[in-house]
Design a protein around this motif. Sequence first.
Motif, PDB file in Angstrom:
ATOM      1  N   VAL A 333     121.990  46.866 -60.550  1.00 49.61           N
ATOM      2  CA  VAL A 333     122.124  47.970 -61.185  1.00 49.61           C
ATOM      3  C   VAL A 333     122.349  48.357 -63.230  1.00 49.61           C
ATOM      4  O   VAL A 333     121.457  48.606 -63.699  1.00 49.61           O
ATOM      5  N   GLU A 334     123.462  47.956 -63.437  1.00 47.82           N
ATOM      6  CA  GLU A 334     124.204  47.951 -64.551  1.00 47.82           C
ATOM      7  C   GLU A 334     123.226  47.073 -65.218  1.00 47.82           C
ATOM      8  O   GLU A 334     122.657  47.669 -66.660  1.00 47.82           O
ATOM      9  N   ILE A 335     122.460  46.159 -64.832  1.00 45.23           N
ATOM     10  CA  ILE A 335     121.437  45.013 -65.778  1.00 45.23           C
ATOM     11  C   ILE A 335     120.316  45.936 -66.102  1.00 45.23           C
ATOM     12  O   ILE A 335     120.091  45.573 -67.252  1.00 45.23           O
ATOM     13  N   HIS A 336     120.079  46.862 -66.057  1.00 41.68           N
ATOM     14  CA  HIS A 336     119.046  48.293 -65.568  1.00 41.68           C
ATOM     15  C   HIS A 336     119.242  49.215 -66.374  1.00 41.68           C
ATOM     16  O   HIS A 336     118.518  49.957 -66.963  1.00 41.68           O
ATOM     17  N   GLY A 337     120.733  49.051 -66.670  1.00 38.06           N
ATOM     18  CA  GLY A 337     120.663  50.239 -67.620  1.00 38.06           C
ATOM     19  C   GLY A 337     120.399  51.480 -67.030  1.00 38.06           C
ATOM     20  O   GLY A 337     120.878  52.111 -65.925  1.00 38.06           O
ATOM     21  N   ALA A 338     119.523  53.214 -67.780  1.00 36.65           N
ATOM     22  CA  ALA A 338     118.870  53.731 -67.115  1.00 36.65           C
ATOM     23  C   ALA A 338     118.875  53.914 -66.091  1.00 36.65           C
ATOM     24  O   ALA A 338     118.060  54.312 -65.255  1.00 36.65           O
ATOM     25  N   TYR A 339     117.744  52.099 -66.552  1.00 38.49           N
ATOM     26  CA  TYR A 339     116.313  52.206 -65.484  1.00 38.49           C
ATOM     27  C   TYR A 339     117.028  52.107 -63.791  1.00 38.49           C
ATOM     28  O   TYR A 339     116.397  52.787 -62.964  1.00 38.49           O
ATOM     29  N   GLY A 340     118.270  51.252 -63.872  1.00 41.06           N
ATOM     30  CA  GLY A 340     118.600  51.443 -62.809  1.00 41.06           C
ATOM     31  C   GLY A 340     118.733  52.246 -61.744  1.00 41.06           C
ATOM     32  O   GLY A 340     118.972  52.249 -59.941  1.00 41.06           O
ATOM     33  N   ILE A 341     119.003  53.415 -61.687  1.00 34.90           N
ATOM     34  CA  ILE A 341     119.003  54.782 -61.135  1.00 34.90           C
ATOM     35  C   ILE A 341     117.912  55.249 -60.821  1.00 34.90           C
ATOM     36  O   ILE A 341     118.234  55.997 -59.899  1.00 34.90           O
ATOM     37  N   MET A 342     116.911  55.492 -61.297  1.00 34.45           N
ATOM     38  CA  MET A 342     115.508  55.277 -61.201  1.00 34.45           C
ATOM     39  C   MET A 342     115.092  55.223 -60.192  1.00 34.45           C
ATOM     40  O   MET A 342     114.972  53.611 -59.630  1.00 34.45           O
ATOM     41  N   GLU A 344     111.904  54.640 -59.062  1.00 31.72           N
ATOM     42  CA  GLU A 344     111.245  53.600 -59.535  1.00 31.72           C
ATOM     43  C   GLU A 344     111.453  51.982 -59.384  1.00 31.72           C
ATOM     44  O   GLU A 344     110.951  51.231 -58.726  1.00 31.72           O
ATOM     45  N   TYR A 345     112.987  51.680 -59.552  1.00 37.03           N
ATOM     46  CA  TYR A 345     113.385  50.556 -59.779  1.00 37.03           C
ATOM     47  C   TYR A 345     113.414  50.631 -58.124  1.00 37.03           C
ATOM     48  O   TYR A 345     114.821  51.076 -58.242  1.00 37.03           O
ATOM     49  N   LYS A 346     113.858  49.313 -57.462  1.00 37.26           N
ATOM     50  CA  LYS A 346     114.245  49.253 -56.466  1.00 37.26           C
ATOM     51  C   LYS A 346     115.736  48.525 -56.020  1.00 37.26           C
ATOM     52  O   LYS A 346     116.366  49.281 -55.025  1.00 37.26           O
ATOM     53  N   VAL A 347     116.535  48.319 -57.331  1.00 35.90           N
ATOM     54  CA  VAL A 347     117.864  47.716 -57.662  1.00 35.90           C
ATOM     55  C   VAL A 347     118.639  49.482 -57.047  1.00 35.90           C
ATOM     56  O   VAL A 347     119.829  48.799 -56.259  1.00 35.90           O
ATOM     57  N   GLN A 348     118.270  50.577 -57.470  1.00 28.67           N
ATOM     58  CA  GLN A 348     119.098  51.705 -56.519  1.00 28.67           C
ATOM     59  C   GLN A 348     118.896  51.682 -54.698  1.00 28.67           C
ATOM     60  O   GLN A 348     120.236  51.775 -54.563  1.00 28.67           O
ATOM     61  N   ARG A 349     118.324  51.305 -54.575  1.00 27.78           N
ATOM     62  CA  ARG A 349     117.780  50.841 -52.766  1.00 27.78           C
ATOM     63  C   ARG A 349     118.378  49.535 -52.824  1.00 27.78           C
ATOM     64  O   ARG A 349     119.324  50.141 -51.432  1.00 27.78           O
ATOM     65  N   LEU A 350     118.925  48.693 -53.302  1.00 26.10           N
ATOM     66  CA  LEU A 350     119.708  47.903 -53.318  1.00 26.10           C
ATOM     67  C   LEU A 350     121.065  48.136 -52.979  1.00 26.10           C
ATOM     68  O   LEU A 350     121.229  47.996 -51.569  1.00 26.10           O
ATOM     69  N   LEU A 351     121.395  48.760 -54.099  1.00 23.99           N
ATOM     70  CA  LEU A 351     123.032  49.069 -53.715  1.00 23.99           C
ATOM     71  C   LEU A 351     122.900  50.347 -52.612  1.00 23.99           C
ATOM     72  O   LEU A 351     124.085  50.160 -51.976  1.00 23.99           O
ATOM     73  N   ARG A 352     122.263  51.325 -52.470  1.00 26.40           N
ATOM     74  CA  ARG A 352     122.071  52.115 -51.448  1.00 26.40           C
ATOM     75  C   ARG A 352     122.012  51.088 -49.829  1.00 26.40           C
ATOM     76  O   ARG A 352     123.100  51.143 -49.188  1.00 26.40           O
ATOM     77  N   ASP A 353     121.393  50.398 -49.605  1.00 25.63           N
ATOM     78  CA  ASP A 353     121.209  49.205 -48.641  1.00 25.63           C
ATOM     79  C   ASP A 353     122.228  48.693 -48.684  1.00 25.63           C
ATOM     80  O   ASP A 353     122.938  48.791 -47.476  1.00 25.63           O
ATOM     81  N   ALA A 354     122.977  47.916 -49.160  1.00 22.97           N
ATOM     82  CA  ALA A 354     124.313  47.364 -49.557  1.00 22.97           C
ATOM     83  C   ALA A 354     125.670  48.244 -49.142  1.00 22.97           C
ATOM     84  O   ALA A 354     126.518  47.474 -48.445  1.00 22.97           O
ATOM     85  N   MET A 355     125.274  48.991 -49.600  1.00 24.33           N
ATOM     86  CA  MET A 355     126.548  49.735 -48.880  1.00 24.33           C
ATOM     87  C   MET A 355     126.972  50.028 -47.760  1.00 24.33           C
ATOM     88  O   MET A 355     127.682  49.933 -47.038  1.00 24.33           O
ATOM     89  N   VAL A 356     125.718  50.133 -47.002  1.00 25.55           N
ATOM     90  CA  VAL A 356     125.759  50.544 -45.333  1.00 25.55           C
ATOM     91  C   VAL A 356     125.540  48.968 -44.467  1.00 25.55           C
ATOM     92  O   VAL A 356     126.277  49.638 -43.353  1.00 25.55           O
TER      93      VAL A 356
END
Length: 383
Positions: A333-342, A344-356
């Motif tokens: 997410v950090e590598i993606h900058g602001a895009y990482g929390i949008m 449209e970008y898969k990484v935000q879902r990866l972070l949420r899924d990993a936490m669960v």
Amino acid sequence: MDFKLSEREELLRKSTREFAESEITPKIEAMEETGEFPVDLLKPMAKLGITGIIAPPEYGGVGLGYLARTIVLEELGRVCAAIPMSMQVHHMAIAALKDFGTEEQKKKYIPPLAHGETMGCVAVTEPSGGSDVLGMQATAALKGDKWILNGRKCFITNSHTSAYWLVIVRTGEGPKGLSAFIVEKDAPGAKTGRVEHKFGLRGSNTGELVFDNCEIPKENILGQEGGGLGVALKTVSESGRTGMAATALGILQACYEEAGKFASERVLYGKPIAALQAISFYMAEIYTELDICRLLCYRASWMKDQNMRFDTESAMAKSYTCDAAARCAKKAVEIHGAYGIMKEYKVQRLLRDAMVTISAGGTGEIGKVVLGRAALAPFQKKG
Ligand SMILES: Cc1cc2nc3c(=O)[nH]c(=O)nc-3n(C[C@H](O)[C@H](O)[C@H](O)COP(=O)(O)OP(=O)(O)OC[C@H]3O[C@@H](n4cnc5c(N)ncnc54)[C@H](O)[C@@H]3O)c2cc1C
């Protein structure tokens, strides 16, 4: 030592990857919106051998082992971790039936699960606390030729999509006072309760099971009366922890791919950000974690396939991989900058899924309790 996968395992990886990319990808948006598991995927997954991967051929399964299962769950998790989350619990139900069921129970319940006609779930956790298994309060009492169940199970994966529930409840006092039962969803007094709305693994159904003077036939006890703790421990340790670990491994692989692609495409100061040393160090860490976790996950599954004892290795694979997936998803997410929390970008879902994945299947702390015991065992005085 041989780290090479067989041709069959490589083919399985390829066919699962193709299936996940073409059949699961179009369903992700709806899963994220509704929080519902796409049950229409069961039949195609059965066709590929995914639903019945560890079920013996004589009960309608494909009879492959845990390494093959890990590869399949990893590939599904690379595309959408909610699917292997539900599948691995479905496999847990099959494993418990295979390990503890009578011949009649195996013949009746494993084939419909293996063929993807329905799903299975395994219910241990109660509102009184998932880590404190012995603190559970739901009960079963024998009345004539029926067991009468009362109580409530929470946070159960596949609660609302399963026809067969494997449930551990109290039939007496202490550790020998737990027993396992097979409850069919239409049994009198069996109900589903609330559906949970999770921030991650959205497409994996999680909810409550309620037993209100629920009547099941006497022969639906799974294993011996008083043997419920053994059913829970074996099933969670062998199939649950390896399944959660493989799901998190898929998330890690996706983190690596998403972060690598973005770092190579995003241009700052006239060059892709991959040229910045800080970003390449992040990538080096994700790459190394991925390799460590793959080795841990494959080793644990391979040990199961060799009939070796592997409770320490499965706890290590689960707790390390789920934590690493969350750490690496944060970096991605950090590598993606602001895009990482949008969205449209898969990484935000990866972070949420990993936490669960961290608390499901036994929390990180419980994993460390198991590992701490194993680490100190050689230094404990006997007697
Ligand atoms: C997505 C998801 C799916 C799940 N699916 C299932 C399922 O299919 N079947 C099922 O039975 N359960 C399922 N669970 C429940 C899961 O197993 C429990 O959440 C887990 O066991 C923890 O229980 P708890 O949430 O009640 O936390 P608690 O047990 O209340 O723990 C609270 C905190 O205390 C810590 N803690 C507890 N004991 C110790 C200790 N001895 N030492 C140090 N720290 C400790 C925990 O690590 C945690 O941080 C699922 C959970 C999730 C999130």
